[in-house]
Enzyme design. Structure first.
Site, PDB file in Angstrom:
ATOM      1  CB  VAL A 173       1.717   0.427   4.741  1.00  0.00           C
ATOM      2  CG1 VAL A 173       0.299   0.049   5.154  1.00  0.00           C
ATOM      3  CG2 VAL A 173       2.294   1.444   5.711  1.00  0.00           C
ATOM      4  CE  LYS A 184       4.228   3.029   9.234  1.00  0.00           C
ATOM      5  NZ  LYS A 184       3.807   4.421   9.437  1.00  0.00           N
ATOM      6  CG  LEU A 196      -2.001  -1.084   1.254  1.00  0.00           C
ATOM      7  CD1 LEU A 196      -2.773  -1.008   2.563  1.00  0.00           C
ATOM      8  CD2 LEU A 196      -2.940  -0.962   0.063  1.00  0.00           C
ATOM      9  N   GLY A 197       2.080   1.133   0.480  1.00  0.00           N
ATOM     10  CA  GLY A 197       2.970   2.289   0.525  1.00  0.00           C
ATOM     11  C   GLY A 197       4.250   1.922   1.245  1.00  0.00           C
ATOM     12  CB  ALA A 198       7.477   1.768   0.889  1.00  0.00           C
ATOM     13  N   GLY A 199       7.804   4.011   3.193  1.00  0.00           N
ATOM     14  CA  GLY A 199       8.440   5.268   3.593  1.00  0.00           C
ATOM     15  C   GLY A 199       9.657   4.990   4.435  1.00  0.00           C
ATOM     16  N   GLY A 200      10.180   6.042   5.042  1.00  0.00           N
ATOM     17  CA  GLY A 200      11.390   5.906   5.815  1.00  0.00           C
ATOM     18  C   GLY A 200      11.217   5.011   7.030  1.00  0.00           C
ATOM     19  CG  MET A 201       8.677   5.972  10.126  1.00  0.00           C
ATOM     20  SD  MET A 201       9.974   6.039  11.356  1.00  0.00           S
ATOM     21  CE  MET A 201       9.333   4.887  12.555  1.00  0.00           C
ATOM     22  CG  ASP A 242      -0.811  15.226  11.619  1.00  0.00           C
ATOM     23  OD1 ASP A 242      -0.998  16.442  11.384  1.00  0.00           O
ATOM     24  OD2 ASP A 242      -0.227  14.469  10.829  1.00  0.00           O
TER      25      ASP A 242
END
Length: 760
Positions: free
Chosen positions: A29, A43, A21-26, A137
């Site tokens: 997902v 995640k 579904l997505g990927a980032g620095g952390m 947030d």
């Protein structure tokens, strides 16, 4: 939604992984399915963050608390493992779009729907606050629109400190435009009342389609949040209860805001007077099966389906319903897993319509190249190393990353784009020539011609490359406004080298991965004031305001409020319908100024101002801005142009004494037969910054675009053009103290004076 990579696990904690579904620095997902058949978003946190004992303890505590939530308007945590080497958590999967996608794409929502939205989000916050937590947030991007009602997501669990919600006490986190005044002030701590302020901003946005504290530079948005009243168009015509709810939430004083429970109760009362009782508290009669039940039986067979918003016939507009349907279908039919190793970088597209000249071929990417194919769509180039071994041959052991480059390379705005492309290609070649390089780089160019439509197409094309690590560009405001949100949604870093971020009016929700490496127009007065203060110690300044450039109004205000040497500044307007600057200049000189500033954007109108000043005999410092710094100014002004000084956000490396600038200038001249054009050095540095981020992430294989984006803002990079530093607050803004330069007209040409803080 993207296919699983070959190295992704097939199963985790009893969940079968289906897609990314997505990927980032952390971390990453995944879309996953439980043993019972329910779809979840899972995640996985990278081990390097889990090594932080405080992070793991916070993860453990907050996951435990979140699993206790019962409000259906919160996306529940269904499972988690805080003890795994790479901790993970699973939440219910919601295929609906975010509120930001719905409103930005399809317009504001009706007042009745916003009332229902507010009531349910307030219920969600009431439970969060009741658990002793603060969301921190609340924003449109964290509200998902499902078939049966909204969902509040992203409590910051599995987020690094300083990113967003649920971090250490006292951390200033959140999104400018939705951040409460007490949070925006230095040292402000988040509290339940801060979430209510953010909710008020969200409801105002849903109702009007506009952010109540505007767009633009994050620092300016924060300033307006603290010092100005919200701008909610048409609020006075809205139903009184909804108007009261929004204005109450937006109170500057936290004590003046309602609690989440109070807001939920008041909005529920309004809703029930117009729609009837809530189906959860009254018998629900339904003569025909609800078509949404079938979806829930497939997506969440182990959860009861409650059509909670049935009293609202128009809960979701038809266009938003289509988004839900499409995403639901994709979730039920995920793409097949990728097989084999990661693909090498996409080949470099030199031009979409014509083959390059021999000189242009030799200029690309190093000591040698091989032309692989030529067709009606363009010529494709494969970079080779100095020994002639193509990437993937002699350099097979090194991972390869592709940098996207999007710019206007044809048309009347091509000058800046071509200069940046040249600078970027030189940087790629320089990196690949390093003997100790741990990875290879390639550059893929796309000509968007500066047009919004083509910019979106270009972004989609570049994002389709599986080895893409970051993007440089676009070079025009229109193209940036269209493309940057697409890169943001894909968690891909986009480095804005020349386009003015302030003018794009992009919201902070769309720019989480946007790295601006040039000083915005909102800071253009800083070098002017510093020059007149430090070099001339001017105490009386006259500003000739050209009303043909309405965008300069803020610059004029800044000069008047913060004049050089903390003296005085008078403003003398010139109407847009006249070319006669004599009256304004006469009025300006009547104040006996020591310096004159032309606040406008037209080179020819600036020339008229220069001639009027020369005729009147004024010889003191005369200063203006980069948009005037064009050949038309000295051509039209003649002798009157001599001595004028200009601020500019780009350097001139051939005039610098630094070793790096000299080496860059020599390489540029050797390859292109000319001195570096403006913005070339800045693009060269953008590639260097990306390479530095890759190195900071270990420089090995498998570094995601999200990891590159996260590291960019933590780096300090001494480039050819200037040192690059970013503020370590939530804005990640470029440190502008050393990011602007001064030029002066001498013998009809623009001579580089240097970085503004170094000119004496």
């Amino acid at each position: 939604m993207r296919a699983l990579h070959a190295q992704d696990p097939g199963e985790l904690g009893g969940h079968r992984l289906l897609a990314r579904l997505g990927a980032g620095g952390m971390g990453v997902v995944y879309l996953a399915r439980t043993a019972g058949g329910t779809l979840v978003a899972l995640k996985v946190i990278r081990a390097e963050y889990a090594a932080d004992r405080a992070f793991r303890e916070r993860f453990r505590r907050e996951a435990r608390l979140a699993r206790g939530f019962t409000c259906r308007w919160l996306v529940p945590v269904t499972d988690a493992d805080a003890e795994a080497r790479e901790p993970w958590l699973a939440t219910a999967f919601v295929p609906g779009p975010s509120l930001a996608e719905a409103v930005d794409g399809h317009g504001p929502l009706p007042a009745a729907v916003v009332t229902a939205l507010g009531a349910r989000l307030a219920e969600a916050l009431a439970e969060v606050h009741g658990a002793g937590l603060v969301h921190r947030d609340v924003k449109p991007g964290n509200v998902l629109l499902a078939l049966d009602g909204p969902r509040l997501i992203d409590f910051g669990i599995a987020r690094s400190p300083g990113v967003t919600a649920l971090t250490e006490p006292g951390a200033i986190v959140g999104t400018p435009g939705y951040l409460a005044p007490e949070q925006a002030r230095s040292g402000g701590e988040a509290a339940p009342a801060s979430d209510l302020f953010a909710l008020g901003c969200v409801l105002a946005y849903a109702l009007t389609g506009q952010r109540p504290f505007g767009l633009g530079d994050p620092a300016a948005v924060l300033y307006r949040t603290v010092h100005e009243e919200p701008d909610v168009p048409g609020l006075d015509r809205m139903p009184l209860p909804l108007r009261t709810a929004i204005t109450g939430c937006l109170a500057k004083d936290p004590a003046g805001r309602p609690t989440a429970a109070e807001l939920a109760h008041s909005l529920r009362d309004v809703e029930q007077t117009t729609t009837g009782p809530d189906p959860r508290t009254a018998p629900h009669q339904q003569t025909a099966p609800d078509p949404r039940t079938a979806y829930h039986q497939q997506v969440a067979p182990d959860r009861e389906f409650i059509p909670a918003l049935d009293p609202l016939a128009d809960w979701l507009p038809s266009a938003v319903l289509r988004l839900v349907t499409d995403r639901s279908a994709r979730a039920l039919d995920p793409p097949p897993r990728q097989r084999g190793p990661a693909a090498p970088p996409e080949p470099t597209v030199v031009d979409e319509r014509r083959a390059p000249s021999r000189r242009r071929i030799l200029a690309i990417g190093g000591s040698a190249v091989a032309v692989l194919a030529a067709s009606g769509t363009g010529t494709v180039i494969l970079l080779t190393d100095p020994q002639g071994a193509a990437q993937g041959g002699g350099a097979q052991t090194l991972p390869a990353y592709d940098i996207g480059f999007q710019a206007a390379l044809t048309g009347h705005q091509k000058e800046v784009g071509l200069a940046q492309e040249r600078g970027a290609r030189l940087a790629v070649a320089a990196h690949n020539a390093q003997k100790d390089a741990g990875f290879r780089l390639a550059l893929t160019s796309y000509d968007d011609r500066g047009e919004a439509g083509r910019a979106k197409d270009g972004a989609r094309k570049l994002l389709s490359g599986r080895s893409l690590c970051a993007v440089i560009g676009p070079t025009t405001v229109a193209a940036a406004r269209a493309a940057v949100p697409l890169y943001g949604k894909a968690s891909t870093a986009v480095l804005l080298v020349s386009a003015d971020y302030t003018a794009t009016e992009l919201s902070s929700t769309e720019t989480r991965t946007l790295c601006v490496t040039t000083a915005p127009s909102g800071s253009r007065t800083l070098p002017v004031v510093a020059y007149l203060t430090g070099v001339y110690k001017v105490e009386r300044t006259a500003v000739v305001q050209d009303q043909a450039a309405p965008g300069m109004a803020e610059t004029v205000r800044d000069l008047r409020e913060t004049p050089p040497s903390e003296g005085t500044a008078t403003v003398h307007p010139v109407a847009s319908g006249t070319d006669d600057f004599d009256p304004a200049v006469a009025a300006a000189l009547a104040t006996h100024p020591e310096a004159v500033v032309y606040a406008g954007t037209s080179p020819t109108r600036a020339a008229a101002c220069a001639r009027a000043l020369a005729t009147a005999g004024f010889t003191g410092p005369r200063v203006t801005f980069e948009s005037v710094m064009r050949p038309a100014f000295p051509e039209a002004a003649g002798e009157a142009a001599e001595g004028w000084v200009f601020e500019a956000p780009y350097s001139e490396p051939q005039s610098s004494d630094s070793k790096a600038a000299k080496a860059f200038t020599a390489a540029y001249r050797d390859r292109y037969g000319a001195f570096p054009a403006r913005w070339a050095a800045e693009a060269y540095d953008a590639v260097g910054l990306i390479a530095a981020s890759l190195n900071a992430n270990g420089g090995g294989a498998g570094i995601s675009p999200g990891q590159v984006a996260e590291r960019l803002f933590k780096l300090t990079y001494d480039g050819v053009a200037k040192p690059i530093r970013f503020s370590q607050d939530l804005t990640h803004g470029l440190s502008i103290e050393n990011a602007s330069f001064l030029y002066q007209v001498e013998d009809g040409k623009f001579r580089f004076l240097g970085r503004y803080d170094q000119v004496s």
